[in-house]
Design a protein around this motif. Structure first.
Motif, PDB file in Angstrom:
ATOM      1  N   GLU A 112     -25.391  60.700  54.390  1.00  0.00           N
ATOM      2  CA  GLU A 112     -24.597  61.905  54.187  1.00  0.00           C
ATOM      3  C   GLU A 112     -23.113  61.633  54.427  1.00  0.00           C
ATOM      4  O   GLU A 112     -22.252  62.107  53.680  1.00  0.00           O
ATOM      5  CB  GLU A 112     -25.079  63.027  55.110  1.00  0.00           C
ATOM      6  CG  GLU A 112     -24.380  64.339  54.890  1.00  0.00           C
ATOM      7  CD  GLU A 112     -24.979  65.490  55.686  1.00  0.00           C
ATOM      8  OE1 GLU A 112     -24.413  66.593  55.608  1.00  0.00           O
ATOM      9  OE2 GLU A 112     -26.002  65.301  56.367  1.00  0.00           O
ATOM     10  N   ASP A 150     -21.792  67.647  39.828  1.00  0.00           N
ATOM     11  CA  ASP A 150     -21.738  68.829  40.694  1.00  0.00           C
ATOM     12  C   ASP A 150     -20.366  69.497  40.634  1.00  0.00           C
ATOM     13  O   ASP A 150     -20.271  70.723  40.546  1.00  0.00           O
ATOM     14  CB  ASP A 150     -22.070  68.432  42.138  1.00  0.00           C
ATOM     15  CG  ASP A 150     -21.992  69.616  43.075  1.00  0.00           C
ATOM     16  OD1 ASP A 150     -22.790  70.560  42.916  1.00  0.00           O
ATOM     17  OD2 ASP A 150     -21.109  69.615  43.952  1.00  0.00           O
ATOM     18  N   ASP A 164     -28.369  75.900  43.716  1.00  0.00           N
ATOM     19  CA  ASP A 164     -28.197  75.489  45.105  1.00  0.00           C
ATOM     20  C   ASP A 164     -28.226  73.970  45.130  1.00  0.00           C
ATOM     21  O   ASP A 164     -29.287  73.372  45.014  1.00  0.00           O
ATOM     22  CB  ASP A 164     -29.319  76.070  45.971  1.00  0.00           C
ATOM     23  CG  ASP A 164     -29.212  75.645  47.421  1.00  0.00           C
ATOM     24  OD1 ASP A 164     -28.156  75.140  47.820  1.00  0.00           O
ATOM     25  OD2 ASP A 164     -30.196  75.830  48.160  1.00  0.00           O
ATOM     26  N   ASN A 165     -27.063  73.368  45.288  1.00  0.00           N
ATOM     27  CA  ASN A 165     -27.005  71.918  45.210  1.00  0.00           C
ATOM     28  C   ASN A 165     -27.446  71.225  46.492  1.00  0.00           C
ATOM     29  O   ASN A 165     -27.457  70.008  46.571  1.00  0.00           O
ATOM     30  CB  ASN A 165     -25.615  71.450  44.794  1.00  0.00           C
ATOM     31  CG  ASN A 165     -24.553  71.756  45.825  1.00  0.00           C
ATOM     32  OD1 ASN A 165     -24.837  72.222  46.910  1.00  0.00           O
ATOM     33  ND2 ASN A 165     -23.311  71.482  45.470  1.00  0.00           N
ATOM     34  N   GLU A 166     -27.829  71.985  47.503  1.00  0.00           N
ATOM     35  CA  GLU A 166     -28.206  71.395  48.787  1.00  0.00           C
ATOM     36  C   GLU A 166     -29.384  70.437  48.635  1.00  0.00           C
ATOM     37  O   GLU A 166     -29.356  69.322  49.165  1.00  0.00           O
ATOM     38  CB  GLU A 166     -28.546  72.503  49.786  1.00  0.00           C
ATOM     39  CG  GLU A 166     -28.720  71.991  51.195  1.00  0.00           C
ATOM     40  CD  GLU A 166     -28.887  73.119  52.196  1.00  0.00           C
ATOM     41  OE1 GLU A 166     -29.686  72.941  53.120  1.00  0.00           O
ATOM     42  OE2 GLU A 166     -28.220  74.155  52.053  1.00  0.00           O
ATOM     43  N   GLU A 167     -30.398  70.837  47.908  1.00  0.00           N
ATOM     44  CA  GLU A 167     -31.569  69.968  47.713  1.00  0.00           C
ATOM     45  C   GLU A 167     -31.185  68.705  46.948  1.00  0.00           C
ATOM     46  O   GLU A 167     -31.619  67.602  47.295  1.00  0.00           O
ATOM     47  CB  GLU A 167     -32.665  70.725  46.967  1.00  0.00           C
ATOM     48  CG  GLU A 167     -33.942  69.933  46.808  1.00  0.00           C
ATOM     49  CD  GLU A 167     -35.023  70.715  46.094  1.00  0.00           C
ATOM     50  OE1 GLU A 167     -35.751  70.093  45.303  1.00  0.00           O
ATOM     51  OE2 GLU A 167     -35.146  71.935  46.320  1.00  0.00           O
ATOM     52  N   PHE A 181     -28.289  67.246  46.859  1.00  0.00           N
ATOM     53  CA  PHE A 181     -27.510  66.365  47.718  1.00  0.00           C
ATOM     54  C   PHE A 181     -28.348  65.767  48.837  1.00  0.00           C
ATOM     55  O   PHE A 181     -28.103  64.634  49.254  1.00  0.00           O
ATOM     56  CB  PHE A 181     -26.244  67.058  48.229  1.00  0.00           C
ATOM     57  CG  PHE A 181     -25.114  66.912  47.262  1.00  0.00           C
ATOM     58  CD1 PHE A 181     -24.243  65.836  47.342  1.00  0.00           C
ATOM     59  CD2 PHE A 181     -24.942  67.820  46.221  1.00  0.00           C
ATOM     60  CE1 PHE A 181     -23.218  65.664  46.419  1.00  0.00           C
ATOM     61  CE2 PHE A 181     -23.925  67.660  45.299  1.00  0.00           C
ATOM     62  CZ  PHE A 181     -23.065  66.579  45.395  1.00  0.00           C
ATOM     63  N   ASP A 182     -29.363  66.484  49.311  1.00  0.00           N
ATOM     64  CA  ASP A 182     -30.280  65.881  50.292  1.00  0.00           C
ATOM     65  C   ASP A 182     -30.960  64.651  49.695  1.00  0.00           C
ATOM     66  O   ASP A 182     -31.100  63.627  50.365  1.00  0.00           O
ATOM     67  CB  ASP A 182     -31.332  66.889  50.755  1.00  0.00           C
ATOM     68  CG  ASP A 182     -30.784  67.910  51.748  1.00  0.00           C
ATOM     69  OD1 ASP A 182     -29.688  67.674  52.308  1.00  0.00           O
ATOM     70  OD2 ASP A 182     -31.448  68.948  51.949  1.00  0.00           O
ATOM     71  N   TYR A 188     -28.322  61.914  49.642  1.00  0.00           N
ATOM     72  CA  TYR A 188     -28.107  61.363  50.987  1.00  0.00           C
ATOM     73  C   TYR A 188     -29.227  60.385  51.355  1.00  0.00           C
ATOM     74  O   TYR A 188     -28.967  59.302  51.882  1.00  0.00           O
ATOM     75  CB  TYR A 188     -28.067  62.470  52.050  1.00  0.00           C
ATOM     76  CG  TYR A 188     -27.023  63.541  51.849  1.00  0.00           C
ATOM     77  CD1 TYR A 188     -25.809  63.282  51.208  1.00  0.00           C
ATOM     78  CD2 TYR A 188     -27.245  64.830  52.311  1.00  0.00           C
ATOM     79  CE1 TYR A 188     -24.863  64.275  51.036  1.00  0.00           C
ATOM     80  CE2 TYR A 188     -26.304  65.822  52.151  1.00  0.00           C
ATOM     81  CZ  TYR A 188     -25.115  65.550  51.517  1.00  0.00           C
ATOM     82  OH  TYR A 188     -24.186  66.545  51.350  1.00  0.00           O
TER      83      TYR A 188
END
Length: 189
Positions: free
Chosen positions: A23, A62, A160-163, A165-166, A169
């Motif tokens: 990350e 993104d 939701d770009n969180e997933e 980017f996870d 990472y």
């Protein structure tokens, strides 16, 4: 030391890389990527370590989706790397978004539309032109873009770009040693 080596040494210092999490590596890249002093790095594409290249492609996607949607991505320089972006998404394990991007690529291809053509149309505009997709690209391409935008609405990065980017990472963390070795090779030559 050439310009790329200098930029890479600043972007991802080898002496700090091991201590950084996936990350933190991605965050460091994202923070500096669009600064003028890293222009060579962004232009070098295939010469870069694959992990770094994948991170850059996904960050670019993104950024464009956030600012200008899929049309902006395709019209911008990043759109020229649609195929590579799909491959990067596959390598990080984001198959769902890779599949949607493949469908977008297929839609464009089946209708004879290329990101290069879209970019040329945009570049033909004057700096102060206020226009629409219809005026910029014409009715045929406008219709294709509308279908592409509908497909892009299903991208997880759009919602939701969180997933996404996870996954990036984890990919960087898992491949950090390879990244370090490739960076060392570039910096030593």
């Amino acid at each position: 030391m050439n310009k790329l080596q200098e930029e890479l040494q600043q972007l991802l210092p080898l002496d700090q890389l091991e201590a950084m999490s996936g990350e933190e590596v991605v965050g460091s890249i994202a923070m500096d990527l669009y600064r003028a002093e890293f222009a060579t790095t962004r232009e070098c594409g295939p010469e870069l370590p694959i992990v770094l290249r994948d991170a850059i492609l996904i960050i670019d996607l993104d950024t464009e989706l956030s600012m200008n949607g899929i049309t902006g991505f395709l019209e911008n320089a990043s759109g020229q790397f649609l195929e590579e972006t799909i491959e990067a998404m596959q390598r990080v394990g984001n198959e769902a978004d890779a599949d949607i991007l493949k469908k977008i690529q297929q839609e464009l291809s089946e209708n004879g539309v290329t990101p290069e053509q879209l970019r040329e149309n945009v570049n033909a505009l004057s700096e102060h032109d206020v226009t629409t997709s219809l005026k910029t690209h014409g009715p045929h391409i406008h219709e294709v873009i509308q279908r592409v935008e509908l497909q892009a609405g299903n991208l997880s990065m759009q919602e939701d770009n969180e997933e996404s980017f996870d996954l990036l990472y984890q990919y960087v963390e898992h491949n950090k040693e390879s990244l370090k070795q490739e960076l060392e090779h570039i910096l030593m030559n």
